[in-house]
Design an enzyme around this catalytic site. Structure first.
Site, short mmCIF file in Angstrom:
data_model
loop_
_atom_site.label_atom_id
_atom_site.label_comp_id
_atom_site.label_asym_id
_atom_site.label_seq_id
_atom_site.Cartn_x
_atom_site.Cartn_y
_atom_site.Cartn_z
N PHE A 67 -87.55 12.43 -29.60
CA PHE A 67 -87.90 11.47 -28.54
C PHE A 67 -86.73 11.14 -27.63
O PHE A 67 -86.93 10.69 -26.50
CB PHE A 67 -88.42 10.16 -29.18
CG PHE A 67 -87.31 9.28 -29.73
CD1 PHE A 67 -86.63 8.39 -28.90
CD2 PHE A 67 -86.94 9.36 -31.07
CE1 PHE A 67 -85.60 7.60 -29.41
CE2 PHE A 67 -85.91 8.58 -31.57
CZ PHE A 67 -85.24 7.70 -30.74
N LYS A 95 -93.79 10.61 -29.19
CA LYS A 95 -93.42 9.26 -28.72
C LYS A 95 -93.25 9.22 -27.20
O LYS A 95 -93.39 8.18 -26.59
CB LYS A 95 -92.13 8.80 -29.40
CG LYS A 95 -92.32 8.66 -30.90
CD LYS A 95 -91.09 8.10 -31.58
CE LYS A 95 -91.32 8.00 -33.07
NZ LYS A 95 -90.39 8.80 -33.86
N SER A 144 -84.65 15.10 -36.58
CA SER A 144 -84.02 14.60 -37.81
C SER A 144 -83.86 15.71 -38.85
O SER A 144 -84.51 16.75 -38.77
CB SER A 144 -84.90 13.49 -38.40
OG SER A 144 -86.14 14.07 -38.78
N CYS A 199 -77.66 12.17 -30.44
CA CYS A 199 -77.13 12.90 -31.59
C CYS A 199 -75.62 13.03 -31.50
O CYS A 199 -74.96 13.35 -32.47
CB CYS A 199 -77.76 14.27 -31.69
SG CYS A 199 -77.32 15.29 -30.29
P1 NAD Z 1 -87.97 13.46 -35.71
O1 NAD Z 1 -87.46 14.45 -36.67
O2 NAD Z 1 -88.71 12.29 -36.23
O3 NAD Z 1 -88.98 14.20 -34.68
C1 NAD Z 1 -88.62 15.41 -34.06
C2 NAD Z 1 -89.86 16.31 -33.96
O4 NAD Z 1 -90.25 16.71 -35.27
C3 NAD Z 1 -91.03 15.63 -33.31
O5 NAD Z 1 -91.63 16.53 -32.39
C4 NAD Z 1 -91.95 15.30 -34.48
O6 NAD Z 1 -93.32 15.37 -34.13
C5 NAD Z 1 -91.61 16.36 -35.51
N1 NAD Z 1 -91.68 15.86 -36.90
C6 NAD Z 1 -91.24 14.65 -37.35
N2 NAD Z 1 -91.39 14.56 -38.69
C7 NAD Z 1 -91.93 15.74 -39.08
C8 NAD Z 1 -92.33 16.26 -40.34
N3 NAD Z 1 -92.21 15.55 -41.46
N4 NAD Z 1 -92.83 17.50 -40.39
C9 NAD Z 1 -92.96 18.24 -39.27
N5 NAD Z 1 -92.62 17.79 -38.05
C10 NAD Z 1 -92.11 16.56 -37.95
O7 NAD Z 1 -86.74 13.03 -34.78
P2 NAD Z 1 -86.70 11.86 -33.68
O8 NAD Z 1 -86.72 10.54 -34.36
O9 NAD Z 1 -87.69 12.14 -32.62
O10 NAD Z 1 -85.25 12.12 -33.05
C11 NAD Z 1 -84.08 11.57 -33.58
C12 NAD Z 1 -83.33 12.60 -34.40
O11 NAD Z 1 -83.03 13.73 -33.62
C13 NAD Z 1 -81.96 12.07 -34.87
O12 NAD Z 1 -81.78 12.44 -36.21
C14 NAD Z 1 -80.97 12.77 -33.97
O13 NAD Z 1 -79.69 12.94 -34.50
C15 NAD Z 1 -81.66 14.08 -33.79
N6 NAD Z 1 -81.15 14.78 -32.61
C16 NAD Z 1 -80.35 15.86 -32.82
C17 NAD Z 1 -79.82 16.54 -31.73
C18 NAD Z 1 -78.92 17.72 -31.93
O14 NAD Z 1 -78.66 18.43 -30.98
N7 NAD Z 1 -78.40 17.95 -33.12
C19 NAD Z 1 -80.14 16.13 -30.42
C20 NAD Z 1 -80.99 15.01 -30.26
C21 NAD Z 1 -81.51 14.36 -31.37
#
Ligand code: NAD
Length: 417
Positions: A67, A95, A144, A199
């Site tokens: 998100f 989201k 995540s 991140c």
């Molecule tokens: P999230 O993991 O909740 O969601 C990311 C995506 O995964 C969404 O499209 C969601 O629908 C899907 N998803 C969520 N849970 C899932 C599951 N159990 N099974 C399958 N798909 C699932 O992440 P968020 O809250 O949207 O974003 C925040 C996270 O992203 C933080 O941990 C942050 O550090 C990370 N992030 C990392 C980077 C990077 O480059 N390393 C960049 C931006 C954000």
């Protein structure tokens, strides 16, 4: 404006602009990507025989997004994928899926043929369908660790190429010789910008030596930030993405206090006039944090800066290296020799020297490491092109007088027999 509104007025207008512009840098990079797709050629590897390799598209690729940067992260993915000749299935975060739709409309307006970029919406079921789909050859994920490792395992088991960019705990090491004002500005901007929902946000500062004055000034500066609706032009921090996110952040702050950390600045009970029910968390600073505390081990993903102390530079490096994540680490110092030691010894994928959020421009790659990344090929840059292409190697023989040598069952080699 659309991004800020869809983010529950959480992303400030300035941060939403950054979201779009950092993404457009990847579009510009993709426009000049032809040379990165060049193959290799060796002529006459054996008499009359040449060998060359070409980079071909994989076919259908997919992207699964978080998100926090609803424009930038899709733009990290599909411009590179389609410029390499692939079609793309993009799943934005449930989201804030609106920015992806706008981007797709703009891409089509710019001439992207119908069917090249496809958007699917949904949550876990949609993600699992992408992981299992036999036509999809590669998945780019950002989010995540829980989701990222699930997708990495499930999609890899189906033979897909996966890059999972995941959570982080980014450290800054501050040496006593660092330039105080510039360092404090950098710590506050990187710790509290985007309400810590980046991140590459700075989540931990390790002070080497006496930190009393540093911490006092850090609190003073953090207090001057304006917490307000992201739509207000002077807002420095908006609310976090959801009520659940606020509850989780507050719980982790409380766990730090329960474990013996000192709360130097508490943003948990902030009330913003006109938005009394908003999910605001003001800048929060905890000190005397230890590596065994839950607030340190977990990614908080909110406007919370943890302060730790080290007696020596070597001890500070050890603290950072023991942390499981490896997205970024920064050093603040005026000594080049010390900076060089940091660069060589620190175990993080992106290193900043007097730079708090060391995210490179897209002709380099976004090089998270350790638990912040799973896969072999990082985002954009040369690695991005390699991720979205496969190599085909061709050996051709054109002889003036082919044939006439009879059938040989010997293993062909470049040696003359
Ligand atoms: P999230 O993991 O909740 O969601 C990311 C995506 O995964 C969404 O499209 C969601 O629908 C899907 N998803 C969520 N849970 C899932 C599951 N159990 N099974 C399958 N798909 C699932 O992440 P968020 O809250 O949207 O974003 C925040 C996270 O992203 C933080 O941990 C942050 O550090 C990370 N992030 C990392 C980077 C990077 O480059 N390393 C960049 C931006 C954000």
């Amino acid at each position: 404006m659309t991004i800020t509104a869809e983010h529950g007025k959480g992303k400030t207008l300035k941060d939403a602009q950054g979201d779009v512009f950092r993404g457009l840098e990847v579009v510009e990079h993709a426009c000049g990507m032809a040379t990165l797709q060049m193959g290799e050629y060796v002529s006459n590897v054996s008499s009359g025989i040449d060998t060359y390799s070409i980079r071909e598209p994989l076919g259908v690729c997919a992207g699964i997004c978080p998100f926090n940067f609803p424009a930038m992260i899709p733009l990290w993915m599909f411009p590179v994928a389609v410029t390499c000749g692939n079609t793309f299935v993009l799943k934005p975060s449930e989201k804030d899926p609106g920015a992806s739709i706008i981007l797709a409309e703009l891409a089509m307006e710019a001439g992207l043929p119908k069917g090249v970029l496809n958007i699917v919406h949904g949550t876990t079921d949609t993600v699992n369908a992408i992981c299992d789909d036999e036509n999809i050859r590669a998945i780019s994920f950002v989010g995540s660790n829980t989701a990222g490792m699930h997708i990495y395992g499930r999609a890899a088991a189906k033979g897909k190429r996966v890059q999972s960019n995941m959570g982080a705990k980014n450290h800054a090491v501050v040496l006593p010789d660092a330039s105080m004002d510039a360092t404090l500005n950098a710590l506050v901007a990187a710790g509290f910008g985007a309400a810590g929902q980046r991140c590459m946000a700075l989540s931990t500062v390790v002070f080497v030596g006496d930190s009393k004055l540093w911490e006092e000034k850090l609190v003073e500066l953090a207090k001057s930030l304006k917490v307000n609706s992201g739509l207000e032009p002077d807002a420095d921090l908006g609310p976090v993405i959801s009520k659940q996110a606020k509850e989780r952040i507050c719980k982790l702050i409380q766990s730090g206090v329960d474990d013996g950390a000192r709360l130097l600045l508490d943003g948990t009970d902030i009330v913003v006039p006109g938005y009394e029910r908003g999910n605001f968390v003001g800048p929060t600073i905890l000190t005397d944090v230890r590596a065994d505390m839950e607030c340190y081990k977990e990614e908080i993903f909110g406007p919370v800066l943890l302060c730790m102390h080290a007696d020596s530079f070597d001890e500070a490096i050890k603290i950072v290296n023991r942390n499981k994540y490896g997205n970024g680490a920064s050093l603040f110092t005026t000594s080049g020799i010390v900076a060089r030691k940091f660069q060589n010894e620190i175990e993080a994928g992106q290193v900043g020297i007097n730079v708090p959020i060391p995210v490179p421009l897209p002709f380099f790659s976004f090089t998270g490491s350790k638990a912040s990344f799973a896969g072999d090929l990082n985002f954009y840059g040369k690695a991005g092109v390699h991720f979205f292409t496969q190599i085909k190697t061709i050996t051709q023989q054109w002889k003036d007088s082919p044939g006439g040598t009879g059938v040989s069952l010997a293993m062909p080699t470049s040696q003359k027999s």
